[in-house]
Design a protein around this motif. Structure first.
Motif, PDB file in Angstrom:
ATOM      1  N   ILE A 140      18.583  41.300  61.134  1.00 44.42           N
ATOM      2  CA  ILE A 140      17.754  40.501  62.044  1.00 44.42           C
ATOM      3  C   ILE A 140      17.762  41.054  63.467  1.00 44.42           C
ATOM      4  O   ILE A 140      17.134  40.489  64.360  1.00 44.42           O
ATOM      5  CB  ILE A 140      18.230  39.032  62.070  1.00 44.42           C
ATOM      6  CG1 ILE A 140      19.650  38.937  62.653  1.00 44.42           C
ATOM      7  CG2 ILE A 140      18.157  38.413  60.695  1.00 44.42           C
ATOM      8  CD1 ILE A 140      20.135  37.502  62.819  1.00 44.42           C
ATOM      9  N   GLY A 141      18.506  42.160  63.685  1.00 43.91           N
ATOM     10  CA  GLY A 141      18.535  42.769  65.009  1.00 43.91           C
ATOM     11  C   GLY A 141      19.400  42.029  65.998  1.00 43.91           C
ATOM     12  O   GLY A 141      19.114  42.030  67.203  1.00 43.91           O
ATOM     13  N   GLY A 142      20.460  41.388  65.533  1.00 42.43           N
ATOM     14  CA  GLY A 142      21.364  40.663  66.420  1.00 42.43           C
ATOM     15  C   GLY A 142      22.737  41.311  66.450  1.00 42.43           C
ATOM     16  O   GLY A 142      22.993  42.337  65.803  1.00 42.43           O
ATOM     17  N   GLN A 202      26.269  37.580  70.327  1.00 48.24           N
ATOM     18  CA  GLN A 202      25.247  36.547  70.530  1.00 48.24           C
ATOM     19  C   GLN A 202      25.531  35.283  69.723  1.00 48.24           C
ATOM     20  O   GLN A 202      24.694  34.371  69.679  1.00 48.24           O
ATOM     21  CB  GLN A 202      23.874  37.087  70.116  1.00 48.24           C
ATOM     22  CG  GLN A 202      23.379  38.261  70.947  1.00 48.24           C
ATOM     23  CD  GLN A 202      22.065  38.796  70.403  1.00 48.24           C
ATOM     24  OE1 GLN A 202      22.016  39.401  69.329  1.00 48.24           O
ATOM     25  NE2 GLN A 202      20.990  38.542  71.142  1.00 48.24           N
ATOM     26  N   SER A 208      18.900  32.650  71.441  1.00 47.74           N
ATOM     27  CA  SER A 208      18.126  33.811  71.002  1.00 47.74           C
ATOM     28  C   SER A 208      18.477  34.198  69.572  1.00 47.74           C
ATOM     29  O   SER A 208      17.592  34.501  68.763  1.00 47.74           O
ATOM     30  CB  SER A 208      18.382  34.999  71.941  1.00 47.74           C
ATOM     31  OG  SER A 208      19.763  35.331  71.969  1.00 47.74           O
ATOM     32  N   LEU A 209      19.781  34.154  69.224  1.00 45.58           N
ATOM     33  CA  LEU A 209      20.177  34.503  67.859  1.00 45.58           C
ATOM     34  C   LEU A 209      19.676  33.438  66.876  1.00 45.58           C
ATOM     35  O   LEU A 209      19.228  33.773  65.772  1.00 45.58           O
ATOM     36  CB  LEU A 209      21.696  34.639  67.769  1.00 45.58           C
ATOM     37  CG  LEU A 209      22.246  35.090  66.405  1.00 45.58           C
ATOM     38  CD1 LEU A 209      21.730  36.467  66.041  1.00 45.58           C
ATOM     39  CD2 LEU A 209      23.776  35.085  66.397  1.00 45.58           C
ATOM     40  N   GLN A 225      16.990  31.683  67.101  1.00 49.45           N
ATOM     41  CA  GLN A 225      15.558  31.899  66.873  1.00 49.45           C
ATOM     42  C   GLN A 225      15.317  33.087  65.950  1.00 49.45           C
ATOM     43  O   GLN A 225      14.428  33.042  65.090  1.00 49.45           O
ATOM     44  CB  GLN A 225      14.850  32.110  68.211  1.00 49.45           C
ATOM     45  CG  GLN A 225      14.811  30.859  69.085  1.00 49.45           C
ATOM     46  CD  GLN A 225      14.174  31.120  70.436  1.00 49.45           C
ATOM     47  OE1 GLN A 225      13.811  32.262  70.754  1.00 49.45           O
ATOM     48  NE2 GLN A 225      14.034  30.071  71.245  1.00 49.45           N
ATOM     49  N   CYS A 226      16.115  34.152  66.102  1.00 47.56           N
ATOM     50  CA  CYS A 226      15.988  35.315  65.210  1.00 47.56           C
ATOM     51  C   CYS A 226      16.293  34.933  63.759  1.00 47.56           C
ATOM     52  O   CYS A 226      15.582  35.349  62.838  1.00 47.56           O
ATOM     53  CB  CYS A 226      16.933  36.425  65.660  1.00 47.56           C
ATOM     54  SG  CYS A 226      16.486  37.225  67.211  1.00 47.56           S
ATOM     55  N   SER A 254      13.474  32.749  62.327  1.00 49.57           N
ATOM     56  CA  SER A 254      12.284  33.567  62.061  1.00 49.57           C
ATOM     57  C   SER A 254      12.446  34.365  60.767  1.00 49.57           C
ATOM     58  O   SER A 254      11.520  34.450  59.956  1.00 49.57           O
ATOM     59  CB  SER A 254      12.036  34.515  63.242  1.00 49.57           C
ATOM     60  OG  SER A 254      10.974  35.397  62.964  1.00 49.57           O
ATOM     61  N   LYS A 255      13.631  34.923  60.562  1.00 50.42           N
ATOM     62  CA  LYS A 255      13.884  35.708  59.349  1.00 50.42           C
ATOM     63  C   LYS A 255      13.870  34.829  58.111  1.00 50.42           C
ATOM     64  O   LYS A 255      13.312  35.222  57.069  1.00 50.42           O
ATOM     65  CB  LYS A 255      15.244  36.413  59.479  1.00 50.42           C
ATOM     66  CG  LYS A 255      15.505  37.453  58.396  1.00 50.42           C
ATOM     67  CD  LYS A 255      14.545  38.625  58.517  1.00 50.42           C
ATOM     68  CE  LYS A 255      14.847  39.712  57.508  1.00 50.42           C
ATOM     69  NZ  LYS A 255      13.893  40.838  57.612  1.00 50.42           N
ATOM     70  N   THR A 297      24.872  30.421  63.990  1.00 48.06           N
ATOM     71  CA  THR A 297      23.969  29.640  64.832  1.00 48.06           C
ATOM     72  C   THR A 297      24.639  28.436  65.496  1.00 48.06           C
ATOM     73  O   THR A 297      24.092  27.893  66.463  1.00 48.06           O
ATOM     74  CB  THR A 297      22.774  29.140  64.000  1.00 48.06           C
ATOM     75  OG1 THR A 297      23.264  28.395  62.861  1.00 48.06           O
ATOM     76  CG2 THR A 297      21.938  30.312  63.508  1.00 48.06           C
TER      77      THR A 297
END
Length: 820
Positions: free
Chosen positions: A667-669, A673, A678-679, A681-682, A685-686, A714
């Protein structure tokens, strides 16, 4: 002298005197039909073990080697897993997995959180039920081998059919216990009459009783009597016969209408059973199970004409022997067996429901939301010896202790003293124990608050249950924790701390002394202790503990730890400073791979607490290799990293760290984080783009594990599962019992639950009772519609006043709804 005679009616139940009270005084077995829920002993309990009809986990098969090892270990001639599945109403494959996990020394909290797919998402209570039945089977095995060889062999032969028979193994074993009299059948067999009994059934035309008159038998009548005893014993232990008897009872029960007051064994309530047992043990009540006479005649007719009919023609005198044997078997063996069986089943069901009530009440009491971030004054009220005070910091450190006399002369001086202390320590919360002088102390504080005596502070107070505080105050644990403090002041400290962090404080007290449930002295002490210890471990584990700041007492109740390991962790922490990561737990004395696996996921390492612990003065660090060397297992500290791992502050288990890292990369985190918006939301979204199941397959893990990883990543730092639960009610004024009016609608908090209802604190100094008949499913949230477990301590409810008895101090309430 026995003043009462209580009867359990199996059928033909008509009118009986109603119960006079819900407590210990009993005058009959009358129960109202509309207040009951039908159940039968052979049907699963209404609280199903299965979570749903679909298979949520992965069916597994116990390896053949493991299955054979289990059978060899128990040395039983039936399928242990099949028996376990039948007794618990849990799927066969789930029982396989639970047995395997238990044999691998996995704890219940670990299984429920980290092995969900293997146990089909069962909750902790359901898993413990399976564990208890499995342990009972093992206990039967141990009991069987505690007999001498010949007795064990005889009993083992009788046990061969128990997997299908309705009679409990413990009842069947009773004739073979040490000290039991030799049964009539065994005496007859010892005289060599077993062959005559077999001949009577197989070839009666060729049987000559005179030929069996020999040493020890002087007449044909003695031979006939011995044969009757052997046949009676065979009849009483025959599975087909017992199954028919059970079916006969059920058939009769189906065709009878029951009136409002009935005492059929299948309709008696659990708290009534326990009350009757108590009365019987006190020699006040005599209990009898009544079975209609026609049951005997139907049973006798079936035995003679069907099951125990000779294979060939038999003379009248031989048929008479069979008839006498059947009647003798029913009267002398089967009837007492049925009586014991019914009583045992009633008591077992009542104990199980009572313990379930204890467990649920204790869980809700322990998981009350803590009051964080404020200074609290704990008050242990009293008259002659004054009210003991303890002012505690937001981290539960003792700032000041004192005694004030609020119920004597000179009240103004005491009020000024209280104001001075509260302003000095910026204390605006007061926790008052609910013991002696609670009402008067509450009135005193409420009056001061109303008059603005504590301004500029906005002071409020709450009433908290102080059960067990006095016992704890003189315990070795309290002496070790507060050696220089008077026991009375320790009680005030405990009262304040159980509001600040109920779980951390209440684990110091034996669950039996926390003031929950009823009939605790009428159930099995061992079963109750095991259940309560299990729920304490479950609560502590699921909430999690910060290893650098938690007490040694709290650590003892963590899954995978015990008193010795908790002490070793505390000593290591004292010598080496705070833990930097979970891996350092492997350096602890006594911490093997299995213990580490069970406890690691429930331990938190908060970076903020690492820094605060480092800044406090400590002894010089010990050499890290030394603890490992003591173990003699070749562990070296250089194999354990000394750098922090952000994942250690989450609920993610170390065994899943590699999956969590791959998911973060996907997820690009990054781990830095964790808990950020921001994490989150990532992740969302995934998950929207690909389902959790698809993501789990791509990561080569299970959906349950991935959901746990998502939660861990999260959830904000310091997340506490109790933050969504109820908190102590703080108030500024009071209402007296004299102010109550019938029909008034109030809000309150459940204080205690029993098998006959729930007691609710409505703020008038006396708890009101919601009778169980008023707790109906339509008034409850869907998640709480479980028999006898509808309400629990701490839940907020809206109630209507039904009656007020000021002389007896009783308040009757009707439940309107549960406040979410």
């Amino acid at each position: 002298m026995k003043e009462e005679r209580i009867s359990f009616i199996v059928s033909d139940a008509h009118q009986a005197d109603p119960w006079a009270d819900e407590g210990s005084s009993v005058s009959g077995l009358g129960v109202k039909k509309e207040e009951m829920e039908d159940f039968t002993f052979d049907e699963p309990c209404l609280k199903k073990q299965k979570t749903c009809g679909a298979l949520l986990g992965k069916p597994a098969v116990l390896p053949s080697s493991e299955a054979q090892a289990l059978r060899n270990e128990l040395n039983m001639n039936w399928d242990v897993i099949e028996l376990l599945s039948t007794l618990t109403c849990v799927e066969h494959w789930v029982c396989v997995n639970i047995v395997q996990l238990l044999r691998e020394e996995n704890t219940v909290p670990f299984m429920v959180r980290y092995r969900k797919e293997m146990i089909n998402h069962m909750d902790a209570d359901a898993v413990r039920d399976v564990q208890l039945v499995y342990e009972e089977i093992r206990e039967i095995h141990k009991t069987r081998f505690s007999c001498d060889g010949s007795t064990m062999l005889l009993w083992y032969e009788d046990l061969s059919f128990q997997s299908s028979a309705s009679v409990s193994v413990s009842l069947q074993y009773s004739p073979y216990k040490k000290g039991s009299k030799l049964t009539k059948a065994r005496r007859a067999k010892a005289l060599g009459l077993e062959g005559a009994a077999a001949a009577l059934m197989d070839a009666p035309h060729a049987l000559d009783l005179r030929a069996w008159v020999k040493h020890g038998l002087s007449s044909v009548e003695e031979v006939a009597t011995g044969v009757e005893h052997i046949l009676a014993d065979m009849i009483a232990k025959d599975p087909e016969t017992l199954t028919y008897q059970e079916k006969l009872e059920q058939d009769i029960d189906k065709f009878h209408l029951y009136f409002d007051f009935t005492c059929n064994v299948q309709r008696i309530q659990s708290h009534q059973t326990l009350a009757i047992n108590r009365g019987e043990s006190l020699k006040i009540l005599t209990v009898k199970v009544n079975i209609p006479d026609r049951v005997k005649s139907d049973f006798t007719r079936w035995c003679i004409n069907n099951r125990w009919r000779p294979k060939t023609f038999a003379r009248e005198e031989l048929n008479q022997i069979i008839k006498n044997a059947v009647e003798d078997s029913y009267k002398r063996l089967i009837l007492p067996l049925l009586t014991r069986s019914y009583r045992t089943k009633l008591t077992s069901a009542a104990e199980k429901e009572s313990i379930a009530m204890f467990v649920r009440s204790l869980r809700q009491r322990l998981l009350v939301r803590p009051v964080r971030g404020c200074v609290i004054m704990g008050v242990d009220p009293g008259f002659r010896h004054g009210c003991k005070l303890a002012i505690l910091s937001p981290t539960s450190q003792i700032l000041h202790t004192d005694v004030v006399y609020l119920h004597n002369s000179g009240l103004q001086n005491e009020a000024d003293k209280l104001r001075h202390l509260m302003i000095k320590y910026s204390c605006n919360r007061v926790a008052i124990g609910n013991g002696t002088a609670c009402r008067e102390t509450e009135s005193f504080f409420a009056d001061l608050i109303t008059r603005g005596h504590f301004q500029p502070l906005d002071v409020s107070y709450c009433i908290t249950n102080e059960a067990g505080a006095s016992i704890y105050s003189v315990s070795p644990e309290a002496v070790k924790e507060m050696p220089d403090l008077d026991p009375n002041l320790r009680s005030a400290v405990s009262i304040g701390r159980r509001v600040q962090d109920p779980l951390a404080e209440l684990v110091k007290i034996d669950p039996k002394h926390i003031g929950i449930g009823t009939y605790q002295h009428d159930v099995s002490a061992g079963a109750l202790k095991a259940a309560l210890d299990g729920v304490v471990q479950e609560c502590v584990s699921f909430v999690g503990v910060d290893i650098n700041i938690c007490s040694e007492t709290l650590m003892r109740h963590l899954a995978g730890l015990n008193a010795g390991r908790a002490r070793s962790i505390a000593e290591w922490r004292e010598q080496n400073g705070p833990f930097i990561n979970r891996e350092q737990l492997k350096l602890i004395k006594g911490m093997g791979p299995k213990s580490y696996q069970q406890c690691a996921g429930f331990i938190r390492i908060n970076p903020q607490n690492i820094h605060s612990a480092k800044s406090s003065p400590r002894p010089a660090p010990a050499v890290p290799e030394k603890p490992a060397a003591k173990k003699g297992k070749g562990k070296a500290s250089n194999s354990v990293p000394a750098s922090p791992n952000p994942l250690d502050q989450t609920c993610i288990h170390p065994e899943s760290y590699h999956v969590a890292q791959r998911f973060l990369t996907m997820i690009g985190g990054s781990v830095d984080q964790i808990g950020s918006e921001s994490l989150r939301q990532c992740v969302e979204s995934k998950v929207r783009a690909s389902s959790v199941e698809e993501l789990a397959r791509s990561l080569d893990t299970s959906p349950e594990t991935l959901k746990l990883i998502i939660d861990g990543l999260t959830q904000p730092p310091g997340f506490d599962i109790r933050q969504n639960f109820e908190q102590a009610d703080f108030k500024r004024g009071i209402v007296s019992m004299s102010d109550l009016r019938v029909g008034a609608v109030l809000t309150g908090r459940v204080d205690n639950t029993t098998l006959f209802g729930a007691f609710v604190d409505i703020g008038v100094g006396r708890s009101g009772l919601i009778h169980k008949s008023k707790i109906t499913p339509d008034k409850l949230p869907a998640s709480q519609r479980r028999r006898s477990l509808a309400l629990g301590p701490g839940e907020r409810v809206e109630v209507r006043v039904l009656n007020v008895d000021t002389q007896r101090g009783r308040i009757g309430l009707d439940l309107i709804r549960v406040l979410q």
